[in-house]
Scaffold this motif. Structure first.
Motif, PDB file in Angstrom:
ATOM      1  N   ILE A  68      69.581 -27.626 -31.825  1.00  9.81           N
ATOM      2  CA  ILE A  68      68.322 -27.311 -31.148  1.00  9.81           C
ATOM      3  C   ILE A  68      68.383 -25.916 -30.531  1.00  9.81           C
ATOM      4  O   ILE A  68      67.401 -25.165 -30.548  1.00  9.81           O
ATOM      5  N   VAL A  69      69.542 -25.558 -29.992  1.00  8.95           N
ATOM      6  CA  VAL A  69      69.707 -24.241 -29.373  1.00  8.95           C
ATOM      7  C   VAL A  69      69.481 -23.135 -30.391  1.00  8.95           C
ATOM      8  O   VAL A  69      68.835 -22.119 -30.102  1.00  8.95           O
ATOM      9  N   ARG A  70      70.001 -23.321 -31.614  1.00  6.74           N
ATOM     10  CA  ARG A  70      69.824 -22.318 -32.660  1.00  6.74           C
ATOM     11  C   ARG A  70      68.352 -22.171 -33.023  1.00  6.74           C
ATOM     12  O   ARG A  70      67.849 -21.056 -33.197  1.00  6.74           O
ATOM     13  N   TYR A  71      67.636 -23.281 -33.138  1.00  9.13           N
ATOM     14  CA  TYR A  71      66.239 -23.223 -33.536  1.00  9.13           C
ATOM     15  C   TYR A  71      65.365 -22.636 -32.437  1.00  9.13           C
ATOM     16  O   TYR A  71      64.410 -21.893 -32.719  1.00  9.13           O
ATOM     17  N   LEU A  72      65.667 -22.962 -31.191  1.00 12.04           N
ATOM     18  CA  LEU A  72      64.940 -22.337 -30.086  1.00 12.04           C
ATOM     19  C   LEU A  72      65.205 -20.834 -30.048  1.00 12.04           C
ATOM     20  O   LEU A  72      64.306 -20.046 -29.748  1.00 12.04           O
TER      21      LEU A  72
END
Length: 275
Positions: free
Chosen positions: A133-137
């Protein structure tokens, strides 16, 4: 002691006491293992190049090198059209690293240590996906932030833009299960990257990311219409710059459900055989 020993050892305290049912245990174990993945990312920030520098390069390349030819000289209009599509493409490409990392962990024996811990069988995979999720955000923040610097403007308002980010991240979390499955099936991290690029590139360029579908040959339009990237791009465009949202949104949600139904069991089966 290697860089990976500390994170693996530190998660034991979070998961060695059984509390609640099987679902609660899976959630708790997955959160602990997601924390481990985030620690790895913090210690190796260069691993985020594919979701920071790479999207910026692609956006500049297509806006200023090809935008004048494609849009008849109106680069601002093309940027408004392009950025939502590039956001979807970057999310699809951002999931490639997940399969590579999981494959590398298996080859290094990290998953052998996971088997010795009292964790749910699927927790290492679910935790790794949750940490993504951190990468996509990061992709969303970089694309929208840099896009606004060079002239992109959200024309619909804050809440629709927030909905676009939420949908984009949700799609990325569903799509990345393909990378997880490939990571379980092939032998090396390099093979994961090569296999996923063979999949992501046709989906990205055989869609409405860069040009209107109506400008494509008829046989290619048929592929574009069944491409899961196409309705995602259409929905994000509608939420960011205006346009129809309902129909492409339902198509996107259907594709997201299909990705989960097909590739989560395949990934878990491959993991059971490999790890």
């Amino acid at each position: 002691m290697t860089a990976l020993d500390v994170p693996v050892r530190n998660i034991v305290g979070d998961i060695d006491k059984p509390r609640g049912g099987a679902l609660a245990a899976l959630v708790r174990h997955s959160v602990a293992l997601a924390r481990r993945s985030l620690i790895k990312t913090i210690r190796t920030p260069e691993a985020l190049i594919d979701v920071t520098l790479q999207p910026v390069i692609f956006l500049l390349l297509f806006t200023y090198l090809f935008g004048g030819a494609i849009a008849g000289g109106d680069r601002h209009a093309y940027l408004q059209f392009l950025l939502p599509g590039m956001l979807a493409q970057s999310l699809a490409m951002g999931g490639i690293a997940l399969g590579q990392n999981l494959n590398a962990d298996i080859e290094k024996g990290v998953f052998d240590r996971f088997r010795s811990l009292p964790v749910a069988r699927s927790a290492p995979l679910v935790g790794a996906v949750a940490a993504d999720i951190v990468r996509y955000l990061t992709v969303c923040v970089v694309m929208l932030g840099f896009g606004m610097i060079i002239g992109f403007r959200v024309e619909t308002g804050f809440l629709p833009a927030l909905a676009a980010v939420a949908l984009a991240v949700g799609f990325g979390l569903c799509f990345c299960w393909i990378s997880v499955w490939v990571g379980m099936m092939v032998r090396t991290p390099g093979a994961v990257q090569g296999t996923m690029f063979l999949l992501v590139f046709p989906l990205s360029f055989g869609s409405n990311v860069f040009v209107q579908t109506s400008t494509l040959p008829g046989w290619l339009q048929a592929f574009v219409h069944v491409n899961p990237i196409t309705p995602l791009v259409g929905t994000i465009r509608g939420l960011l710059i205006g346009g129809p949202v309902a129909h492409p949104l339902w198509q996107t949600l259907a594709f997201m459900a299909g990705l989960l139904v097909v590739f989560v069991p395949l990934a878990l089966r491959g993991y059971a055989r490999r790890a």
